[in-house]
Design an enzyme around this catalytic site. Structure first.
Site, PDB file in Angstrom:
ATOM      1  N   GLU B  10       0.872  -1.184   0.000  1.00  0.00           N
ATOM      2  CA  GLU B  10       0.000   0.000   0.000  1.00  0.00           C
ATOM      3  C   GLU B  10       0.905   1.229   0.000  1.00  0.00           C
ATOM      4  O   GLU B  10       1.837   1.306   0.780  1.00  0.00           O
ATOM      5  CB  GLU B  10      -0.865   0.060   1.252  1.00  0.00           C
ATOM      6  CG  GLU B  10      -1.637  -1.208   1.576  1.00  0.00           C
ATOM      7  CD  GLU B  10      -2.164  -1.172   3.021  1.00  0.00           C
ATOM      8  OE1 GLU B  10      -2.483  -0.078   3.525  1.00  0.00           O
ATOM      9  OE2 GLU B  10      -2.228  -2.238   3.638  1.00  0.00           O
ATOM     10  N   TYR B 134      -7.634   4.994  -4.131  1.00  0.00           N
ATOM     11  CA  TYR B 134      -8.661   5.699  -3.376  1.00  0.00           C
ATOM     12  C   TYR B 134      -8.060   6.836  -2.567  1.00  0.00           C
ATOM     13  O   TYR B 134      -6.841   7.042  -2.560  1.00  0.00           O
ATOM     14  CB  TYR B 134      -9.434   4.715  -2.484  1.00  0.00           C
ATOM     15  CG  TYR B 134      -8.675   4.172  -1.293  1.00  0.00           C
ATOM     16  CD1 TYR B 134      -7.559   3.367  -1.454  1.00  0.00           C
ATOM     17  CD2 TYR B 134      -9.102   4.463   0.002  1.00  0.00           C
ATOM     18  CE1 TYR B 134      -6.894   2.852  -0.354  1.00  0.00           C
ATOM     19  CE2 TYR B 134      -8.434   3.952   1.111  1.00  0.00           C
ATOM     20  CZ  TYR B 134      -7.340   3.153   0.926  1.00  0.00           C
ATOM     21  OH  TYR B 134      -6.675   2.657   2.016  1.00  0.00           O
ATOM     22  N   ASP B 136      -7.299   8.132   0.948  1.00  0.00           N
ATOM     23  CA  ASP B 136      -7.161   7.673   2.330  1.00  0.00           C
ATOM     24  C   ASP B 136      -6.752   8.881   3.166  1.00  0.00           C
ATOM     25  O   ASP B 136      -5.652   9.401   2.988  1.00  0.00           O
ATOM     26  CB  ASP B 136      -6.110   6.571   2.414  1.00  0.00           C
ATOM     27  CG  ASP B 136      -6.072   5.927   3.799  1.00  0.00           C
ATOM     28  OD1 ASP B 136      -6.922   6.280   4.641  1.00  0.00           O
ATOM     29  OD2 ASP B 136      -5.191   5.091   4.041  1.00  0.00           O
ATOM     30  N   GLU B 141      -4.104   6.917  -2.301  1.00  0.00           N
ATOM     31  CA  GLU B 141      -3.423   5.662  -1.978  1.00  0.00           C
ATOM     32  C   GLU B 141      -3.665   4.633  -3.069  1.00  0.00           C
ATOM     33  O   GLU B 141      -4.784   4.455  -3.534  1.00  0.00           O
ATOM     34  CB  GLU B 141      -3.905   5.111  -0.627  1.00  0.00           C
ATOM     35  CG  GLU B 141      -3.331   3.718  -0.338  1.00  0.00           C
ATOM     36  CD  GLU B 141      -3.484   3.266   1.107  1.00  0.00           C
ATOM     37  OE1 GLU B 141      -3.522   4.142   2.001  1.00  0.00           O
ATOM     38  OE2 GLU B 141      -3.569   2.051   1.337  1.00  0.00           O
ATOM     39  N   SER B 143      -3.290   0.647  -3.495  1.00  0.00           N
ATOM     40  CA  SER B 143      -3.054  -0.636  -2.827  1.00  0.00           C
ATOM     41  C   SER B 143      -2.922  -1.686  -3.903  1.00  0.00           C
ATOM     42  O   SER B 143      -3.863  -1.919  -4.661  1.00  0.00           O
ATOM     43  CB  SER B 143      -4.210  -0.990  -1.897  1.00  0.00           C
ATOM     44  OG  SER B 143      -4.331  -0.035  -0.870  1.00  0.00           O
ATOM     45  N   HIS B 197       2.535   0.600   3.444  1.00  0.00           N
ATOM     46  CA  HIS B 197       2.389  -0.605   4.251  1.00  0.00           C
ATOM     47  C   HIS B 197       2.597  -1.852   3.416  1.00  0.00           C
ATOM     48  O   HIS B 197       2.378  -1.841   2.214  1.00  0.00           O
ATOM     49  CB  HIS B 197       0.999  -0.638   4.901  1.00  0.00           C
ATOM     50  CG  HIS B 197       0.743   0.532   5.809  1.00  0.00           C
ATOM     51  ND1 HIS B 197      -0.493   0.827   6.314  1.00  0.00           N
ATOM     52  CD2 HIS B 197       1.573   1.491   6.291  1.00  0.00           C
ATOM     53  CE1 HIS B 197      -0.421   1.908   7.081  1.00  0.00           C
ATOM     54  NE2 HIS B 197       0.820   2.330   7.079  1.00  0.00           N
ATOM     55  N   ASN B 199       1.697  -6.102   3.369  1.00  0.00           N
ATOM     56  CA  ASN B 199       0.796  -7.109   3.910  1.00  0.00           C
ATOM     57  C   ASN B 199       1.298  -8.489   3.538  1.00  0.00           C
ATOM     58  O   ASN B 199       1.679  -8.725   2.395  1.00  0.00           O
ATOM     59  CB  ASN B 199      -0.612  -6.914   3.332  1.00  0.00           C
ATOM     60  CG  ASN B 199      -1.168  -5.560   3.706  1.00  0.00           C
ATOM     61  OD1 ASN B 199      -1.520  -5.327   4.859  1.00  0.00           O
ATOM     62  ND2 ASN B 199      -1.225  -4.650   2.756  1.00  0.00           N
ATOM     63  N   HIS B 283       0.091  -6.900   8.960  1.00  0.00           N
ATOM     64  CA  HIS B 283       0.071  -5.534   8.420  1.00  0.00           C
ATOM     65  C   HIS B 283       1.329  -4.838   8.921  1.00  0.00           C
ATOM     66  O   HIS B 283       1.449  -4.553  10.112  1.00  0.00           O
ATOM     67  CB  HIS B 283      -1.200  -4.840   8.931  1.00  0.00           C
ATOM     68  CG  HIS B 283      -1.467  -3.518   8.330  1.00  0.00           C
ATOM     69  ND1 HIS B 283      -1.670  -2.386   9.082  1.00  0.00           N
ATOM     70  CD2 HIS B 283      -1.582  -3.128   7.044  1.00  0.00           C
ATOM     71  CE1 HIS B 283      -1.917  -1.354   8.281  1.00  0.00           C
ATOM     72  NE2 HIS B 283      -1.859  -1.772   7.040  1.00  0.00           N
TER      73      HIS B 283
END
Lengths: 67, 548
Positions: B10, B134, B136, B141, B143, B197, B199, B283
């Site tokens: 992200e 989108y 954020d 952002e 993702s 970030h 994941n 995360h």
């Protein structure tokens, strides 16, 4: 946040000097000597693309909070 | 032992409109999403936008409130929208420029009038490559779609930078909008940080305490291989100097749930976006956004290997005293000579700790066979090789790693400037170089200037990245999501990581297809099904009749 910064002031002061030291000689440094002639070119090129008035531009870059 | 696992990236981009200071960041960010919708609308039949499905378990009826086409409603009418839209509304009501009232936006040259001049602000898109774009908080952002390996993580993360670039270009073409710059960085150097970030999918049964103890020493020292570099020390950047990480100074806790305040080294958010009994989605919030492909590759690859060691009980048993302070010291130590104290009293460098992890990972991979150059899993060998190469370079000093490690590359450029012009670290030109390093425009971004001169190593080509912009990965559920958007976009009214929602003409009921197994919905399992059906109704009919 400010308190956090203050707490670490002592630790930081000695760190600040580190980047001032010249990089130790290394195999890759020798390699990069070969590319040194391109160096002035590179800096000239970057001079040409940097936003004018660095101080104002950097000051104007203000973000809202994120994750 | 393997670096292969489901993972994703992200990236929150820094956003700036130099000619319109004081512009509301949420409004600007929505323009980025809107602009990309226009770009994809030009090249994808049926458009490529869909709303985000915030419901994981709710019945279809709960999604009925979204059935009104978004483009027919004014933002102020959208009372059913999620929080992020409310932020835009607040921004608009606060007197921000209203694109709906700007006649320039009705210029036919900037696209379909229905979707620009009269359309609401767009806050979310699901892209044809399986990603999400989108707003954020106050940043756009991207993702990435779920991928199965670090090389694909680099490609589909870099695809996000191309998405950001396309949006910036579209905005620049739009009369009435200020020029917008997007930066793939993590701080404004004025006490604000925004995240990038990672994941990682893990088996649920791995005790969380093992994850914390196994990962913490690794994360405290990981910036060595994947820090993006930063001019300025402290959260507000007021301290003079350079440090390895954009993010390190913003971390204030060892373990915790928060991501925007008191940020923890290990984040405990437990939102699996998958079958919760089987999986955990780890995360990770401590990483820097990387442009350098080698650093980005190592960020995902080494972390995945360390998680694999945690899962198999072979991770080094190290405990660093005061991890939060140590994290900061490591980041501030560009000479890489500072000593960290372990709980057993040993004093070691950050580089020593990285070597310990690498040796443990190499030994484990050797035993399992996954790390073999031939006959391995095709990823682990390369991750281990690159990891060792970079640590060897760093042992010779940052200059030796300037082709591969992002912070070292940035530092090398800054040092050249400092030497030529005798600049102190407080010189605003160095701060500008740091900022402009991450500008997504190749003519402005200094990372891209170095890359185009062949001064940085790379793993994925521009062609690979362009492919990742237009296509989902083949081997995860992102394939299903992306193909649904590409092929039946007009009928997809919502999607999320674990669902795709269809609205078929003449049918009152929405069809929600759950995708809770990240390794289902692949090309191998569903490619032929997509190919067989040009229409969503036929596709769904066969899909739902077929046991999956």
């Amino acid at each position: 946040m400010a308190g956090q910064e203050q707490k670490n002031t002592a630790g930081r002061t000695e760190e600040v000097e580190v980047p001032e030291a010249p990089a130790p000689p290394s195999p890759a440094a020798a390699q990069s000597t070969a590319a040194t002639e391109g160096l002035d070119d590179l800096l000239d090129e970057i001079d040409g693309v940097l936003e004018s008035n660095a101080e104002e531009f950097v000051r104007g870059f203000v973000q809202k909070g994120g994750q | 032992m393997t670096a292969v696992r489901v993972m994703g990236a992200e990236t929150e981009y820094g956003i700036h409109a130099p000619s319109a200071p004081g512009s509301n960041a949420t409004w600007l960010s929505s323009q980025v999403v809107h602009a990309y919708a226009l770009v994809t609308g030009e090249r994808a039949a049926g458009g490529a936008e869909a709303r985000w499905d915030y419901t994981d378990e709710d019945p279809l009826a709960d999604a009925r409130g979204w059935s009104m086409p978004r483009e027919s409603a004014h933002p102020s009418q959208l009372t059913d929208r999620p929080d992020e839209l409310t932020a835009a509304q607040i921004a608009l009501e606060g007197g921000e420029p209203d694109p709906d009232r700007d006649p320039a936006n009705r210029d036919p040259a900037c696209g379909d009038t229905a979707s620009t001049g009269n359309g609401p602000l767009m806050m979310n898109m699901v892209l044809g490559n399986g990603a999400r774009l989108y707003v954020d908080h106050a940043h756009p952002e991207y993702s990435s779609p779920e991928v199965t390996n670090p090389r694909d993580a680099v490609a589909w993360d870099a695809a996000g930078d191309q998405v950001a670039l396309a949006a910036v270009r579209q905005i620049a073409r739009t009369p009435g909008l200020p020029e917008v710059s997007l930066y793939k960085n993590n701080t404004d150097n004025k006490s604000v940080s925004y995240g990038s970030h990672e994941n990682y999918l893990m088996p649920r049964q791995v005790p969380f305490g093992d994850i914390v103890s196994g990962l913490t020493p690794f994360f405290v020292t990981r910036a060595l291989i994947c820090g993006a570099g930063r001019v300025g020390l402290g959260q507000d950047g007021a301290g003079a100097g350079f440090q390895l990480s954009q993010r390190a100074d913003f971390f204030e806790a060892e373990v915790g749930l928060e991501t925007t305040i008191r940020r923890p080294i290990i984040n405990t958010r437990d939102e699996p976006h998958a079958t919760a009994e089987k999986y955990r989605r780890l995360h990770v919030i401590i990483g820097d956004a990387n442009l350098s492909q080698i650093s980005n590759y190592l960020k995902f690859g080494t972390t995945s290997l360390v998680l694999d060691m945690i899962e198999h009980g072979t991770v080094p048993q190290l405990h660093i005293q005061n991890p939060v302070l140590s994290l900061r010291r490591v980041s501030h130590d560009t000479a890489l000579t500072g000593l960290l104290t372990l709980s057993d009293g040993r004093r070691v460098t950050a580089l020593d700790i990285q070597w310990l992890y690498l040796e443990a990972a190499s030994g484990h991979a050797l035993r399992s066979g996954a790390g073999a150059a031939d006959g391995g899993d095709g990823q682990t060998h390369e991750v281990l090789r690159r990891w060792e190469e970079v640590l060897t370079q760093l042992a010779a000093g940052p200059a030796a790693a300037a082709r591969s490690v992002e912070w070292a590359a940035k530092l090398s450029l800054l040092q050249q400037y400092r030497e030529r012009d005798s600049l102190t670290w407080q010189d605003p030109r160095l701060a500008l170089i740091d900022l402009q390093w991450s500008d997504v425009r190749p003519e402005k971004g200094l990372y891209y200037r170095l890359l185009s001169r062949g001064r940085l190593d790379r793993l994925v080509s521009d062609e690979d990245i362009a492919h990742a912009v237009g296509h989902p990965p083949d081997d995860t559920r992102a394939y299903f999501r992306g193909r649904c958007i590409q092929r039946y976009g007009a009928n997809v009214i919502g999607a999320s990581w674990d669902s795709v929602i269809f609205e078929l003409p003449g049918q009152r009921r929405l069809q929600r297809v759950p995708t809770r197994e990240p390794l289902r919905g692949t090309r191998a399992l569903t490619g032929a099904l997509f190919d067989r059906h040009a229409h969503a109704a036929d596709f769904l009919s066969e899909l739902l009749d077929t046991p999956r």
